[in-house]
Scaffold this motif. Sequence first.
Motif, mmCIF file in Angstrom:
data_model
loop_
_atom_site.group_PDB
_atom_site.id
_atom_site.type_symbol
_atom_site.label_atom_id
_atom_site.label_comp_id
_atom_site.label_asym_id
_atom_site.label_seq_id
_atom_site.Cartn_x
_atom_site.Cartn_y
_atom_site.Cartn_z
ATOM 1 N N GLU A 87 35.132 39.359 3.345
ATOM 2 C CA GLU A 87 35.634 38.529 4.444
ATOM 3 C C GLU A 87 34.740 38.567 5.676
ATOM 4 O O GLU A 87 34.912 37.770 6.603
ATOM 5 C CB GLU A 87 37.058 38.934 4.821
ATOM 6 N N LEU A 88 33.767 39.470 5.707
ATOM 7 C CA LEU A 88 32.813 39.522 6.813
ATOM 8 C C LEU A 88 31.691 38.497 6.647
ATOM 9 O O LEU A 88 30.842 38.368 7.533
ATOM 10 C CB LEU A 88 32.199 40.922 6.927
ATOM 11 N N PHE A 89 31.715 37.753 5.538
ATOM 12 C CA PHE A 89 30.613 36.852 5.231
ATOM 13 C C PHE A 89 31.130 35.446 4.912
ATOM 14 O O PHE A 89 32.301 35.256 4.596
ATOM 15 C CB PHE A 89 29.806 37.378 4.027
ATOM 16 N N GLN A 90 30.215 34.503 5.022
ATOM 17 C CA GLN A 90 30.477 33.144 4.562
ATOM 18 C C GLN A 90 29.473 32.839 3.457
ATOM 19 O O GLN A 90 28.281 33.083 3.615
ATOM 20 C CB GLN A 90 30.324 32.133 5.706
ATOM 21 N N PHE A 91 29.961 32.297 2.338
ATOM 22 C CA PHE A 91 29.117 32.062 1.173
ATOM 23 C C PHE A 91 28.946 30.567 0.930
ATOM 24 O O PHE A 91 29.857 29.775 1.140
ATOM 25 C CB PHE A 91 29.724 32.714 -0.073
ATOM 26 N N LEU A 105 23.544 31.321 -0.592
ATOM 27 C CA LEU A 105 23.319 31.645 0.820
ATOM 28 C C LEU A 105 24.458 32.529 1.328
ATOM 29 O O LEU A 105 25.632 32.213 1.118
ATOM 30 C CB LEU A 105 23.233 30.369 1.656
ATOM 31 N N ILE A 106 24.099 33.617 2.000
ATOM 32 C CA ILE A 106 25.095 34.542 2.542
ATOM 33 C C ILE A 106 24.909 34.633 4.051
ATOM 34 O O ILE A 106 23.849 35.048 4.530
ATOM 35 C CB ILE A 106 24.960 35.942 1.916
ATOM 36 N N TYR A 107 25.922 34.199 4.793
ATOM 37 C CA TYR A 107 25.901 34.241 6.252
ATOM 38 C C TYR A 107 26.868 35.319 6.733
ATOM 39 O O TYR A 107 27.948 35.485 6.165
ATOM 40 C CB TYR A 107 26.346 32.905 6.856
ATOM 41 N N ARG A 108 26.527 35.973 7.815
ATOM 42 C CA ARG A 108 27.435 36.956 8.409
ATOM 43 C C ARG A 108 28.345 36.233 9.411
ATOM 44 O O ARG A 108 27.860 35.567 10.338
ATOM 45 C CB ARG A 108 26.647 38.076 9.082
ATOM 46 N N GLN A 109 29.654 36.351 9.233
ATOM 47 C CA GLN A 109 30.617 35.634 10.072
ATOM 48 C C GLN A 109 30.443 35.973 11.553
ATOM 49 O O GLN A 109 30.572 35.105 12.422
ATOM 50 C CB GLN A 109 32.049 35.983 9.629
ATOM 51 N N GLU A 110 30.166 37.222 11.858
ATOM 52 C CA GLU A 110 30.010 37.629 13.260
ATOM 53 C C GLU A 110 28.891 36.853 13.937
ATOM 54 O O GLU A 110 29.018 36.421 15.087
ATOM 55 C CB GLU A 110 29.725 39.128 13.326
ATOM 56 N N LEU A 112 27.732 33.862 13.017
ATOM 57 C CA LEU A 112 28.132 32.461 13.142
ATOM 58 C C LEU A 112 29.030 32.256 14.354
ATOM 59 O O LEU A 112 28.892 31.275 15.099
ATOM 60 C CB LEU A 112 28.837 31.997 11.866
ATOM 61 N N GLY A 113 29.957 33.189 14.564
ATOM 62 C CA GLY A 113 30.835 33.091 15.735
ATOM 63 C C GLY A 113 30.062 33.174 17.042
ATOM 64 O O GLY A 113 30.371 32.471 18.010
ATOM 65 N N ALA A 114 29.041 34.035 17.076
ATOM 66 C CA ALA A 114 28.234 34.170 18.290
ATOM 67 C C ALA A 114 27.449 32.890 18.568
ATOM 68 O O ALA A 114 27.323 32.463 19.730
ATOM 69 C CB ALA A 114 27.290 35.361 18.149
ATOM 70 N N PRO A 128 36.181 20.010 16.039
ATOM 71 C CA PRO A 128 36.085 20.454 14.646
ATOM 72 C C PRO A 128 35.231 21.723 14.547
ATOM 73 O O PRO A 128 34.306 21.934 15.334
ATOM 74 C CB PRO A 128 35.397 19.270 13.954
ATOM 75 N N GLU A 129 35.560 22.574 13.599
ATOM 76 C CA GLU A 129 34.739 23.754 13.369
ATOM 77 C C GLU A 129 33.326 23.317 12.973
ATOM 78 O O GLU A 129 33.169 22.444 12.125
ATOM 79 C CB GLU A 129 35.340 24.613 12.259
ATOM 80 N N PRO A 130 32.306 23.886 13.590
ATOM 81 C CA PRO A 130 30.944 23.491 13.210
ATOM 82 C C PRO A 130 30.595 23.987 11.812
ATOM 83 O O PRO A 130 31.145 24.978 11.327
ATOM 84 C CB PRO A 130 30.076 24.196 14.269
ATOM 85 N N ARG A 131 29.708 23.248 11.154
ATOM 86 C CA ARG A 131 29.131 23.731 9.910
ATOM 87 C C ARG A 131 27.882 24.539 10.266
ATOM 88 O O ARG A 131 27.251 24.314 11.303
ATOM 89 C CB ARG A 131 28.718 22.567 9.007
#
Length: 280
Positions: A87-91, A105-110, A112-114, A128-131
């Motif tokens: 849950e700490l990542f976006q796939f 592709l593995i993104y770190r949620q923290e 992305l929020g920053a 809308p939530e950004p991509r």
Amino acid sequence: MRIGIDPRAGQKLVARVSTGEGDQIECSVESRAVSAPVELSATTPVAIAVADHEVAVKSLNLPPSNSIDFLSRVSFELSQSVLEPPELFQFDAIPTSIPNRFIGLIYRQERLGALKLRLLAFQNGSAPEPRFLMRAVALGRGYRQFAELDSDGLLCLVDLAGGAVSLCFLYNRTMVAVTHMAIGAMESTDGRSMRAFGVDLKSLINFHLADCAQHGLSVPLSAVVMCGGLAEPAMLDSVTPLFSARVVMPQLRTGGVSFGCSDESIRFSDCIAALGLTVN
């Protein structure tokens, strides 16, 4: 209208793309300080480029399946490669021209929020939530959508932004691989440093060509497309002798696309990744 934001050192490029009369694609780009947030309405789709070095890239082999949806399969496969809670990542995963092979592709949620907090300002408190998209992937999408395609063969797009270089390989207009490399200080008038960069670039390209061959794509490189800060005659003169493939600069697609930028120092070749963020 769609908006793409490509943050760089000290500035960001903001691309706006809409469809006008006669299906004409209208592109405009502006340069802003990173500290100046982009205001959005509640209906404006926006995508943000994530620096290549902040994205983990994994090769995925996913045969067709009717028993589980694609995103769930991607999330399961990629979650096996992280040591922290998923849950700490976006796939995400990008299809390639090689059957059943995807770029994971593995993104770190923290992170992305920053990026969202630093780059965006919402009108009326909502939008809308950004991509989010790895910059090298955005480069490939932007070239495919807005540039005059140099060839249907194997291309390597190379884009300098700040101290980092994004690379994207395309074959038959489909992504094959993405990667990046860091560079130190390089003067556009220093032939020695440009040639040294070219040698490092060639080594990285050859490594990924060999990897493609191992996965069944064994074709020669047709062209190296130099974008961004690399799209300079002196750079092409230094790098061209190192490659048997052609070394070229990208050109705006003829017919159906218009491009404009208020800053005359910013060229189309500087904006391909930013424009690619607006592509679905």
